[in-house]
Write an enzyme that holds these catalytic residues in place. Structure first.
Site, PDB file in Angstrom:
ATOM      1  N   CYS A  36      -2.219  48.500 -52.255  1.00 18.47           N
ATOM      2  CA  CYS A  36      -3.663  48.709 -52.440  1.00 18.47           C
ATOM      3  C   CYS A  36      -4.090  48.292 -53.844  1.00 18.47           C
ATOM      4  O   CYS A  36      -5.216  47.864 -54.051  1.00 18.47           O
ATOM      5  CB  CYS A  36      -4.049  50.148 -52.145  1.00 18.47           C
ATOM      6  SG  CYS A  36      -3.064  51.331 -53.046  1.00 18.47           S
ATOM      7  N   GLU A  79       0.664  53.457 -37.041  1.00 17.26           N
ATOM      8  CA  GLU A  79       1.336  53.116 -35.777  1.00 17.26           C
ATOM      9  C   GLU A  79       2.462  52.096 -35.993  1.00 17.26           C
ATOM     10  O   GLU A  79       3.418  52.042 -35.227  1.00 17.26           O
ATOM     11  CB  GLU A  79       0.319  52.598 -34.743  1.00 17.26           C
ATOM     12  CG  GLU A  79      -0.543  51.422 -35.186  1.00 17.26           C
ATOM     13  CD  GLU A  79      -1.846  51.876 -35.874  1.00 17.26           C
ATOM     14  OE1 GLU A  79      -1.846  52.968 -36.488  1.00 17.26           O
ATOM     15  OE2 GLU A  79      -2.838  51.125 -35.798  1.00 17.26           O
ATOM     16  N   GLY A 128      -6.059  54.017 -46.662  1.00 23.71           N
ATOM     17  CA  GLY A 128      -6.109  52.859 -45.759  1.00 23.71           C
ATOM     18  C   GLY A 128      -7.246  51.937 -46.128  1.00 23.71           C
ATOM     19  O   GLY A 128      -7.649  51.875 -47.304  1.00 23.71           O
ATOM     20  N   GLU A 185     -12.927  49.741 -44.515  1.00 23.91           N
ATOM     21  CA  GLU A 185     -13.687  49.790 -43.267  1.00 23.91           C
ATOM     22  C   GLU A 185     -13.435  51.122 -42.544  1.00 23.91           C
ATOM     23  O   GLU A 185     -14.374  51.819 -42.132  1.00 23.91           O
ATOM     24  CB  GLU A 185     -13.207  48.592 -42.430  1.00 23.91           C
ATOM     25  CG  GLU A 185     -13.778  48.461 -41.076  1.00 23.91           C
ATOM     26  CD  GLU A 185     -12.837  47.640 -40.175  1.00 23.91           C
ATOM     27  OE1 GLU A 185     -11.981  46.885 -40.686  1.00 23.91           O
ATOM     28  OE2 GLU A 185     -12.955  47.801 -38.953  1.00 23.91           O
ATOM     29  N   GLY A 207     -12.140  53.814 -43.902  1.00 24.15           N
ATOM     30  CA  GLY A 207     -12.577  54.888 -44.799  1.00 24.15           C
ATOM     31  C   GLY A 207     -14.041  55.227 -44.602  1.00 24.15           C
ATOM     32  O   GLY A 207     -14.431  56.399 -44.581  1.00 24.15           O
ATOM     33  N   LYS A 250      -0.912  61.950 -39.455  1.00 25.81           N
ATOM     34  CA  LYS A 250      -0.687  60.804 -38.571  1.00 25.81           C
ATOM     35  C   LYS A 250      -0.190  59.612 -39.370  1.00 25.81           C
ATOM     36  O   LYS A 250      -0.922  59.047 -40.182  1.00 25.81           O
ATOM     37  CB  LYS A 250      -1.964  60.392 -37.831  1.00 25.81           C
ATOM     38  CG  LYS A 250      -1.634  59.400 -36.700  1.00 25.81           C
ATOM     39  CD  LYS A 250      -2.846  58.691 -36.163  1.00 25.81           C
ATOM     40  CE  LYS A 250      -3.183  57.438 -36.917  1.00 25.81           C
ATOM     41  NZ  LYS A 250      -2.130  56.386 -36.881  1.00 25.81           N
ATOM     42  N   GLU A 294     -10.232  42.015 -49.745  1.00 25.12           N
ATOM     43  CA  GLU A 294      -8.835  42.420 -49.857  1.00 25.12           C
ATOM     44  C   GLU A 294      -8.026  41.710 -48.761  1.00 25.12           C
ATOM     45  O   GLU A 294      -8.349  41.802 -47.580  1.00 25.12           O
ATOM     46  CB  GLU A 294      -8.704  43.933 -49.698  1.00 25.12           C
ATOM     47  CG  GLU A 294      -7.268  44.378 -49.894  1.00 25.12           C
ATOM     48  CD  GLU A 294      -7.116  45.893 -49.864  1.00 25.12           C
ATOM     49  OE1 GLU A 294      -7.671  46.527 -48.955  1.00 25.12           O
ATOM     50  OE2 GLU A 294      -6.411  46.424 -50.742  1.00 25.12           O
ATOM     51  N   GLU A 302      -8.456  57.071 -50.329  1.00 26.17           N
ATOM     52  CA  GLU A 302      -7.803  56.113 -51.220  1.00 26.17           C
ATOM     53  C   GLU A 302      -7.806  54.785 -50.479  1.00 26.17           C
ATOM     54  O   GLU A 302      -7.071  54.611 -49.518  1.00 26.17           O
ATOM     55  CB  GLU A 302      -6.385  56.579 -51.563  1.00 26.17           C
ATOM     56  CG  GLU A 302      -5.906  56.022 -52.884  1.00 26.17           C
ATOM     57  CD  GLU A 302      -5.154  54.718 -52.759  1.00 26.17           C
ATOM     58  OE1 GLU A 302      -5.831  53.651 -52.807  1.00 26.17           O
ATOM     59  OE2 GLU A 302      -3.928  54.744 -52.611  1.00 26.17           O
TER      60      GLU A 302
HETATM   61  P1  ADP Z   1      -4.822  48.378 -41.372  1.00 29.88           P
HETATM   62  O1  ADP Z   1      -6.019  47.703 -40.819  1.00 29.88           O
HETATM   63  O2  ADP Z   1      -4.145  47.639 -42.456  1.00 29.88           O
HETATM   64  O3  ADP Z   1      -3.884  48.843 -40.317  1.00 29.88           O
HETATM   65  P2  ADP Z   1      -6.190  50.865 -41.403  1.00 29.88           P
HETATM   66  O4  ADP Z   1      -7.130  51.409 -42.404  1.00 29.88           O
HETATM   67  O5  ADP Z   1      -6.747  50.392 -40.113  1.00 29.88           O
HETATM   68  O6  ADP Z   1      -5.367  49.711 -42.089  1.00 29.88           O
HETATM   69  O7  ADP Z   1      -5.056  51.942 -41.070  1.00 29.88           O
HETATM   70  C1  ADP Z   1      -4.663  52.995 -41.914  1.00 29.88           C
HETATM   71  C2  ADP Z   1      -4.459  54.241 -41.077  1.00 29.88           C
HETATM   72  O8  ADP Z   1      -5.695  54.623 -40.497  1.00 29.88           O
HETATM   73  C3  ADP Z   1      -3.492  54.087 -39.905  1.00 29.88           C
HETATM   74  O9  ADP Z   1      -2.755  55.286 -39.755  1.00 29.88           O
HETATM   75  C4  ADP Z   1      -4.417  53.888 -38.732  1.00 29.88           C
HETATM   76  O10 ADP Z   1      -3.865  54.268 -37.492  1.00 29.88           O
HETATM   77  C5  ADP Z   1      -5.564  54.804 -39.109  1.00 29.88           C
HETATM   78  N1  ADP Z   1      -6.848  54.487 -38.459  1.00 29.88           N
HETATM   79  C6  ADP Z   1      -7.303  53.290 -38.061  1.00 29.88           C
HETATM   80  N2  ADP Z   1      -8.523  53.402 -37.510  1.00 29.88           N
HETATM   81  C7  ADP Z   1      -8.860  54.718 -37.555  1.00 29.88           C
HETATM   82  C8  ADP Z   1      -9.997  55.487 -37.155  1.00 29.88           C
HETATM   83  N3  ADP Z   1     -11.060  54.918 -36.575  1.00 29.88           N
HETATM   84  N4  ADP Z   1      -9.984  56.819 -37.385  1.00 29.88           N
HETATM   85  C9  ADP Z   1      -8.945  57.405 -37.985  1.00 29.88           C
HETATM   86  N5  ADP Z   1      -7.845  56.743 -38.372  1.00 29.88           N
HETATM   87  C10 ADP Z   1      -7.785  55.416 -38.172  1.00 29.88           C
END
Ligand code: ADP
Ligand code: MG
Length: 485
Positions: free
Chosen positions: A283, A177, A227, A230, A232, A174, A381, A249
Site C-alpha cells: 500500500c 479470498e 484494502g 474503492e 473502503g 475475514k 494505484e 487503511e
Molecule cells: P483487491 O481488489 O486488491 O482484492 P479489495 O479492497 O477488493 O482489494 O480487498 C480487500 C479485502 O476486502 C478482501 O478481504 C476482500 O474480500 C474484501 N472486500 C472486497 N469487497 C468488499 C465489500 N464490498 N465489502 C466488504 N469487504 C470487501
C-alpha cells in the site's frame, strides 16, 4: 487436497452452504487448497459467537495481564512455527520466502507488542471544578469486524487481532479470498493459547458475500478495513447505517523523492526497494519516483540497469527477489496498466509479463520515465512492480507534485541536507515519512494515511486506541442533598 474450514465459536466448521472455493499457488497457477465459502449466514454465526463472548462470555472482564499472556503465547506459537508459516505464506501469496520470513517474524512481534501493552492502558483523573472525582476510563469498543487484504496475509491479521484482543474486544475477521491459509493455521492455536470460544472468529469467503455482511451487521460495533480505496468508500457508506466506528487503511501513490545531494548508490537502491519489494504489492509502494533534474538521466539509467538484473523466480528459492503477483486477476490488472503506461510515457525497463518460467503470474519490474504527474500511471494505484519516474527542478516543485494526489499514505525524501529534508517532512501531506530510507515499518510507530488513504492509526499505542471507548465517570463527594428544589 487439504480443505480448510472456517473457525467459528472455537470450532472448525464448513460453511452453512457447504460450498468451498479454491486457493492457488500463483507461481504454478495450481490449486493448493480449498477453503470454506462463507456468506451472510456464516457471518451471522460468527457475529453471534463474538457477541456472546463479549456480552456474557467474560472476555472483556478478564484481567489485562491475562489477555496479555494469551497474546504472548500466540506470539510464541508463531515463532515456533516460523518456517512452516513462511512456506505456506510464500506458496499462497507468491512473495519471496525471505520476505515471508520477515513477515512472520513481524506478526509475532505485533502479538508480543500488544501482549506487553495490554496492562499499560490507563485512564485519567479529570480536574473538574467540583467536590468530586472525575475519571475517564478506557473500555473495549465491543465486537470488531476486521477485513484484510492479500499482500501481507498473516501480518495484516496480526495488526488487526492483537490490539483488538489486548483491548478486550471480540473479533470477526475475514481474510482475503486469495490468501486465507496462514490465519487459518493460526486459528488452530487459539484455544491452546487461551483464547476462549467466540473471542476470535475467522470467516472465510469473498468480499461481496462474506465481507459486506460483516460491515452491515448490527451486532458489529466497529469495522477495521485494509484494502482498496474503492471498497473502503463502500464500507464507510454501509457502516454509516449502524454508525459503526470505522478505521480504513487504503491505497496510496506514494512519492519517493530524490534530491541531487543524496548518496547516489543509496538512492538507486532505495528507489528500487521502495517500489519493487513484495512485487510492488504494497500500500505504501514508492510508485512515484521524483528525481531532481540534475541527476535525473543518470538515475533513470542506473535504476533501469539494476532493475533488469532483479532476480525473478520461484518464491520458495532463497535467491529470489521477486515472485509472481498474487493472482491471475491482479496480473491482468497490472498488465493493463503497463499498456496504459506505454501510451503515456517512455519505458526504461521491463514493460510486460515475464514468460521465462512458462507458468505463474510473473511481471517484469517496470520503470516508466518522463511521466507527467497527471498521467494515469502517476495517479492511480497499480499495486504491482511499476514505477513512474518524474523529474523536478526545485524543492517547491517537488512538494507541489508530491502532494498533488488524492492519496496521502506515505512518502520518502533522500537528501544529505538536513534542513531541506526536514522542510520536506513538514510539507508532505502524508501519514508516514521516511528520510533516506523507504518502507521499514515498526510495530512501535503509528501507521495510517492522510486524505483518501484512509483514517485511524494502526500499531503502537495508537492502534489500541482505535479499539477503545472512553467512559466519563463522575463521583460526587458531597454527602448532603443538592438542595436545588
Ligand atoms: P483487491 O481488489 O486488491 O482484492 P479489495 O479492497 O477488493 O482489494 O480487498 C480487500 C479485502 O476486502 C478482501 O478481504 C476482500 O474480500 C474484501 N472486500 C472486497 N469487497 C468488499 C465489500 N464490498 N465489502 C466488504 N469487504 C470487501
Ligand atoms: Mg477487490
Amino acid at each position: 487436497m487439504k480443505r480448510y474450514p472456517m473457525y467459528v465459536n472455537g470450532e472448525f466448521v464448513a460453511s452453512e452452504s457447504g460450498k468451498w472455493f479454491p486457493v492457488y499457488d500463483p507461481s504454478t497457477e495450481e490449486v493448493i487448497a480449498e477453503v470454506a465459502d462463507g456468506n451472510a449466514a456464516d457471518v451471522d454465526r460468527g457475529v453471534a459467537a463474538a457477541r456472546a463472548a463479549f456480552d456474557t462470555g467474560g472476555w472483556p472482564q478478564t484481567t489485562a495481564v491475562e489477555r496479555g499472556r494469551v497474546l504472548l503465547r500466540l506470539a510464541e506459537k508463531i515463532r515456533q512455527n516460523t518456517a512452516a508459516l513462511a512456506e505456506l505464506e510464500c506458496r499462497n501469496s507468491g512473495k519471496p520466502i525471505v520476505e515471508a520470513e520477515f513477515d512472520i517474524a513481524d506478526a509475532a512481534a505485533c502479538f508480543e507488542y500488544y501482549g506487553g501493552l495490554a496492562n499499560k492502558i490507563m485512564g485519567h483523573v479529570n480536574p473538574v471544578p467540583d467536590n468530586a472525582i472525575s475519571l475517564s476510563m478506557k473500555e473495549p469498543v465491543g465486537v470488531a469486524g476486521q477485513i484484510i487484504p492479500w499482500n501481507y496475509p498473516l501480518l495484516m491479521a496480526a495488526w488487526k487481532l492483537a490490539p483488538a484482543l489486548a483491548a478486550g474486544c471480540c473479533c470477526v475477521l475475514k481474510p482475503a479470498e486469495q490468501t486465507p491459509l496462514t490465519v487459518l493455521t493460526l486459528a488452530e492455536w487459539l484455544a491452546e493459547a487461551g483464547v476462549p470460544p467466540g473471542v476470535v472468529n475467522i470467516i472465510t469467503g469473498f468480499g461481496e458475500t462474506a465481507g459486506a455482511p460483516i460491515v452491515a451487521h448490527p451486532g458489529v460495533d466497529k469495522v477495521a478495513f485494509t484494502g482498496s480505496v474503492e471498497v473502503g468508500k463502500r464500507i464507510m457508506r454501509s457502516a454509516s447505517d449502524t454508525l459503526k466506528r470505522v478505521t480504513l487503511e487504503l491505497g496510496g501513490k506514494s512519492p519517493n523523492i530524490f534530491f541531487a545531494d543524496a548518496d547516489f548508490e543509496a538512492a538507486v537502491d532505495g528507489a528500487l526497494f521502495g517500489v519493487f519489494i513484495n512485487q510492488g504489492e504494497v500500500c505504501s509502494a514508492g510508485s512515484r519516483i521524483l528525481v531532481e533534474r540534475s541527476i535525473y538521466k543518470k538515475m533513470v539509467e542506473a535504476m533501469s540497469e539494476k532493475a533488469k538484473k532483479i532476480r525473478l523466480g520461484p518464491p520458495l528459492e532463497r535467491a529470489t527477489k521477486m515472485g509472481p503477483l498474487v493472482s491471475k486477476e491482479q496480473c491482468e490488472r497490472v498488465i493493463a496498466y503497463l499498456e496504459v503506461g506505454k501510451r503515456e510515457a517512455k519505458v526504461a525497463a521491463g514493460g510486460g509479463r515475464a514468460k521465462q518460467f512458462g507458468r505463474g503470474y510473473y511481471v517484469e519490474p517496470t520503470i516508466f520515465y518522463d511521466v507527467d504527474n497527471g498521467a494515469r500511471i502517476a495517479r492511480e494505484e497499480i499495486f504491482g512492480p511499476v514505477a513512474a519516474v518524474i523529474p523536478f527542478d526545485n524543492e517547491a516543485q517537488a512538494i507541489r507534485v508530491a502532494n498533488d494526489t488524492p492519496y496521502g499514505l506515505a512518502a520518502a525524501v533522500w537528501s544529505r541536507d538536513i534542513f531541506k529534508a526536514f522542510r520536506m517532512v513538514k510539507a508532505l501531506r502524508v501519514g508516514v515519512v521516511w528520510v533516506n530510507h523507504m518502507q521499514p515499518t515498526f510495530v512501535e510507530a503509528p501507521w495510517g494515511g492522510y486524505k483518501q488513504s484512509g483514517f485511524g492509526r494502526e500499531l503502537g499505542p495508537w492502534g489500541i486506541e482505535e479499539y477503545l471507548e472512553t467512559k466519563q465517570v463522575h463521583i460526587n463527594l458531597n454527602e448532603q442533598p443538592m438542595g436545588w428544589y
